[in-house]
Scaffold this motif. Structure first.
Motif, PDB file in Angstrom:
ATOM      1  N   ARG A  86     -61.865   6.814  18.749  1.00  0.00           N
ATOM      2  CA  ARG A  86     -63.143   6.428  19.066  1.00  0.00           C
ATOM      3  C   ARG A  86     -63.795   7.419  20.097  1.00  0.00           C
ATOM      4  O   ARG A  86     -63.342   7.933  21.174  1.00  0.00           O
ATOM      5  N   ILE A  87     -65.278   7.556  19.625  1.00  0.00           N
ATOM      6  CA  ILE A  87     -66.008   8.293  20.719  1.00  0.00           C
ATOM      7  C   ILE A  87     -67.089   7.635  21.291  1.00  0.00           C
ATOM      8  O   ILE A  87     -67.816   8.225  22.300  1.00  0.00           O
ATOM      9  N   HIS A  88     -67.371   6.449  20.870  1.00  0.00           N
ATOM     10  CA  HIS A  88     -68.383   5.419  21.418  1.00  0.00           C
ATOM     11  C   HIS A  88     -67.998   4.096  20.940  1.00  0.00           C
ATOM     12  O   HIS A  88     -67.136   3.826  20.163  1.00  0.00           O
ATOM     13  N   ARG A  89     -68.786   3.253  21.402  1.00  0.00           N
ATOM     14  CA  ARG A  89     -68.451   1.926  21.015  1.00  0.00           C
ATOM     15  C   ARG A  89     -68.624   1.451  19.663  1.00  0.00           C
ATOM     16  O   ARG A  89     -68.337   0.604  19.003  1.00  0.00           O
ATOM     17  N   ASN A  90     -69.446   2.195  18.996  1.00  0.00           N
ATOM     18  CA  ASN A  90     -70.004   2.292  17.680  1.00  0.00           C
ATOM     19  C   ASN A  90     -69.278   3.177  16.671  1.00  0.00           C
ATOM     20  O   ASN A  90     -70.065   3.284  15.481  1.00  0.00           O
ATOM     21  N   ALA A  91     -68.418   4.222  17.228  1.00  0.00           N
ATOM     22  CA  ALA A  91     -68.301   5.120  16.159  1.00  0.00           C
ATOM     23  C   ALA A  91     -66.831   5.852  16.366  1.00  0.00           C
ATOM     24  O   ALA A  91     -66.227   5.755  17.525  1.00  0.00           O
ATOM     25  N   LEU A  92     -66.177   6.029  15.094  1.00  0.00           N
ATOM     26  CA  LEU A  92     -64.915   6.711  15.104  1.00  0.00           C
ATOM     27  C   LEU A  92     -64.965   7.932  14.374  1.00  0.00           C
ATOM     28  O   LEU A  92     -65.960   8.275  13.484  1.00  0.00           O
ATOM     29  N   ILE A  93     -64.363   9.108  14.887  1.00  0.00           N
ATOM     30  CA  ILE A  93     -64.548  10.350  14.111  1.00  0.00           C
ATOM     31  C   ILE A  93     -62.942  10.810  13.678  1.00  0.00           C
ATOM     32  O   ILE A  93     -62.067  10.367  14.377  1.00  0.00           O
ATOM     33  N   ALA A  94     -63.001  11.560  12.782  1.00  0.00           N
ATOM     34  CA  ALA A  94     -61.991  12.105  12.274  1.00  0.00           C
ATOM     35  C   ALA A  94     -61.187  13.143  13.113  1.00  0.00           C
ATOM     36  O   ALA A  94     -62.116  14.241  13.328  1.00  0.00           O
ATOM     37  N   ARG A  95     -60.202  12.976  13.616  1.00  0.00           N
ATOM     38  CA  ARG A  95     -59.493  13.970  14.539  1.00  0.00           C
ATOM     39  C   ARG A  95     -59.562  15.718  14.179  1.00  0.00           C
ATOM     40  O   ARG A  95     -59.846  16.533  14.773  1.00  0.00           O
ATOM     41  N   ARG A  96     -59.193  15.606  12.898  1.00  0.00           N
ATOM     42  CA  ARG A  96     -59.113  16.996  12.097  1.00  0.00           C
ATOM     43  C   ARG A  96     -60.352  17.605  11.882  1.00  0.00           C
ATOM     44  O   ARG A  96     -60.399  18.774  12.056  1.00  0.00           O
ATOM     45  N   ALA A  97     -61.572  17.031  11.841  1.00  0.00           N
ATOM     46  CA  ALA A  97     -62.924  17.509  11.513  1.00  0.00           C
ATOM     47  C   ALA A  97     -63.604  17.831  13.037  1.00  0.00           C
ATOM     48  O   ALA A  97     -64.829  18.389  12.760  1.00  0.00           O
ATOM     49  N   VAL A  98     -63.213  17.638  13.944  1.00  0.00           N
ATOM     50  CA  VAL A  98     -63.739  17.810  15.268  1.00  0.00           C
ATOM     51  C   VAL A  98     -64.141  19.603  15.315  1.00  0.00           C
ATOM     52  O   VAL A  98     -63.105  20.451  15.334  1.00  0.00           O
ATOM     53  N   ARG A  99     -65.149  19.917  15.662  1.00  0.00           N
ATOM     54  CA  ARG A  99     -65.819  21.321  15.621  1.00  0.00           C
ATOM     55  C   ARG A  99     -66.257  21.822  17.130  1.00  0.00           C
ATOM     56  O   ARG A  99     -65.553  22.786  17.602  1.00  0.00           O
ATOM     57  N   SER A 100     -66.885  20.953  17.785  1.00  0.00           N
ATOM     58  CA  SER A 100     -67.331  21.556  19.183  1.00  0.00           C
ATOM     59  C   SER A 100     -67.803  20.381  19.806  1.00  0.00           C
ATOM     60  O   SER A 100     -68.395  19.208  19.264  1.00  0.00           O
ATOM     61  N   LEU A 101     -67.904  20.280  20.997  1.00  0.00           N
ATOM     62  CA  LEU A 101     -68.666  19.400  22.163  1.00  0.00           C
ATOM     63  C   LEU A 101     -69.845  19.937  22.683  1.00  0.00           C
ATOM     64  O   LEU A 101     -69.565  21.401  23.343  1.00  0.00           O
ATOM     65  N   GLU A 102     -71.021  19.482  22.611  1.00  0.00           N
ATOM     66  CA  GLU A 102     -72.104  20.230  23.033  1.00  0.00           C
ATOM     67  C   GLU A 102     -73.053  19.108  23.825  1.00  0.00           C
ATOM     68  O   GLU A 102     -73.044  17.878  23.825  1.00  0.00           O
ATOM     69  N   LYS A 103     -73.782  19.552  24.894  1.00  0.00           N
ATOM     70  CA  LYS A 103     -74.829  19.035  25.605  1.00  0.00           C
ATOM     71  C   LYS A 103     -75.862  18.529  24.771  1.00  0.00           C
ATOM     72  O   LYS A 103     -76.286  19.214  23.760  1.00  0.00           O
ATOM     73  N   HIS A 104     -76.265  17.098  24.946  1.00  0.00           N
ATOM     74  CA  HIS A 104     -77.285  16.654  24.050  1.00  0.00           C
ATOM     75  C   HIS A 104     -78.019  15.549  24.696  1.00  0.00           C
ATOM     76  O   HIS A 104     -77.467  14.725  25.546  1.00  0.00           O
ATOM     77  N   LEU A 135     -65.338  10.494  26.954  1.00  0.00           N
ATOM     78  CA  LEU A 135     -65.662  12.153  27.029  1.00  0.00           C
ATOM     79  C   LEU A 135     -64.304  12.825  27.182  1.00  0.00           C
ATOM     80  O   LEU A 135     -63.950  13.816  26.842  1.00  0.00           O
ATOM     81  N   ALA A 136     -63.532  12.343  28.138  1.00  0.00           N
ATOM     82  CA  ALA A 136     -62.060  13.074  28.657  1.00  0.00           C
ATOM     83  C   ALA A 136     -61.195  13.329  27.278  1.00  0.00           C
ATOM     84  O   ALA A 136     -60.517  14.083  27.195  1.00  0.00           O
ATOM     85  N   ALA A 137     -61.195  12.065  26.619  1.00  0.00           N
ATOM     86  CA  ALA A 137     -60.133  12.359  25.408  1.00  0.00           C
ATOM     87  C   ALA A 137     -60.879  13.328  24.496  1.00  0.00           C
ATOM     88  O   ALA A 137     -60.073  13.918  23.720  1.00  0.00           O
ATOM     89  N   VAL A 138     -61.907  13.284  24.344  1.00  0.00           N
ATOM     90  CA  VAL A 138     -62.592  14.268  23.301  1.00  0.00           C
ATOM     91  C   VAL A 138     -62.457  15.749  23.579  1.00  0.00           C
ATOM     92  O   VAL A 138     -61.885  16.550  22.886  1.00  0.00           O
ATOM     93  N   ARG A 139     -62.473  15.884  25.090  1.00  0.00           N
ATOM     94  CA  ARG A 139     -62.210  17.493  25.668  1.00  0.00           C
ATOM     95  C   ARG A 139     -60.895  17.601  25.284  1.00  0.00           C
ATOM     96  O   ARG A 139     -60.473  18.780  25.109  1.00  0.00           O
ATOM     97  N   GLU A 140     -59.997  16.783  25.661  1.00  0.00           N
ATOM     98  CA  GLU A 140     -58.520  16.726  25.594  1.00  0.00           C
ATOM     99  C   GLU A 140     -58.201  17.207  23.958  1.00  0.00           C
ATOM    100  O   GLU A 140     -57.506  18.109  23.693  1.00  0.00           O
ATOM    101  N   LEU A 141     -58.750  16.632  23.100  1.00  0.00           N
ATOM    102  CA  LEU A 141     -58.675  16.992  21.631  1.00  0.00           C
ATOM    103  C   LEU A 141     -59.058  18.324  21.372  1.00  0.00           C
ATOM    104  O   LEU A 141     -58.409  18.901  20.715  1.00  0.00           O
ATOM    105  N   ILE A 142     -60.260  18.629  21.809  1.00  0.00           N
ATOM    106  CA  ILE A 142     -60.683  19.984  21.524  1.00  0.00           C
ATOM    107  C   ILE A 142     -60.197  21.077  22.316  1.00  0.00           C
ATOM    108  O   ILE A 142     -59.442  22.031  21.589  1.00  0.00           O
ATOM    109  N   ALA A 143     -59.188  20.625  23.160  1.00  0.00           N
ATOM    110  CA  ALA A 143     -58.454  21.721  23.980  1.00  0.00           C
ATOM    111  C   ALA A 143     -56.882  21.757  23.394  1.00  0.00           C
ATOM    112  O   ALA A 143     -56.173  22.923  23.609  1.00  0.00           O
TER     113      ALA A 143
END
Length: 244
Positions: free
Chosen positions: A190-208, A235-243
């Motif tokens: 989960r990256i938001h209350r309304n969204a799940l993303i595939a862990r394998r598909a993450v490419r980058s985290l960007e200012k938006h 946010l912390a969980a996504v950063r950890e995944l990318i790292a």
């Protein structure tokens, strides 16, 4: 499914390409066409296909000879003969051909053949890989479609429905995002209350900047240009995944 078409007749190749474009379970992509055995071997020495649809009667080396050659490749495609001559069927299966189609090929028959290829590939990968071949059942305008979970990039709750996004298409699924998160938590996050993303598909985290959320961060996924907003809580969980 990656397909190589081998036939000396351009019209026959065109018809197969059209039929393959109409296949849905599984879907197929024509990676290349070859007008003879030599072209097919040359292409397969540099690329890979899941299945080769091969005519038998061709100038130069015929389809049976080509099949023998392909068996020696490190990662040979599944062999399916497509021919107007039914008398070669015995020889074809002696060469461990997965199927034998007679022209003119019908869509239903071709679809059955691709399913046979898919089952063969899953069997070769073994039981552990087979357990990962999960699908989402999508009801779409009177048609039921099986969408492999490995093709899904994100799941997003919109009003009463969930958008299921693959690289090529969006589907509408009637269900609960929380239930999908619990069921597939090893593959999706989960990256938001309304969204799940595939862990394998993450490419980058960007200012938006988002019109509703304001200034923040968004994740970019492989295969699509769309950005998905990340809540501060996740946010912390996504950063950890990318790292990693």
């Amino acid at each position: 499914m990656r397909v190589l078409i081998v036939d000396d007749e351009a019209l026959a190749r065109s018809r197969l390409r059209t039929l393959l474009g109409d296949c849905t379970t599984p879907s197929a992509c024509v990676e290349a066409e070859a007008a003879n055995a030599a072209q097919a071997v040359e292409w397969l020495q540099r690329h890979q296909a899941d299945v080769a649809l091969i005519d038998i009667h061709m100038p130069g080396a015929d389809g049976l000879t080509l099949a023998r050659t392909l068996r020696a490749l490190p990662s040979p495609p599944a062999i399916v003969f497509v021919t107007a001559h039914a008398e070669h069927a015995v020889q074809a299966f002696e060469l461990e051909a997965l199927d034998y189609l007679t022209k003119p090929v019908r869509l239903e028959r071709l679809q059955t053949t691709l399913q046979k290829v898919e089952r063969s590939r899953q069997s070769e990968r073994g039981p552990e890989a087979n357990s990962m071949e999960e699908v989402l059942i999508i009801q779409d305008r009177g048609r039921t479609e099986r969408v492999p979970l490995l093709q899904v990039l994100y799941l997003k709750a919109e009003l009463k429905y969930i958008t299921v996004r693959t690289r090529d298409k969006s589907y509408i699924l009637d269900g609960s995002l929380s239930e999908l998160e619990e069921k597939y938590k090893s593959q999706f996050m989960r990256i938001h209350r309304n969204a799940l993303i595939a862990r394998r598909a993450v490419r980058s985290l960007e200012k938006h900047f988002d019109a509703e959320e304001g200034e923040g961060w968004a994740v970019r996924l492989n295969g699509i240009d769309e950005l998905l907003f990340v809540s501060r809580r996740q946010l912390a969980a996504v950063r950890e995944l990318i790292a990693g």
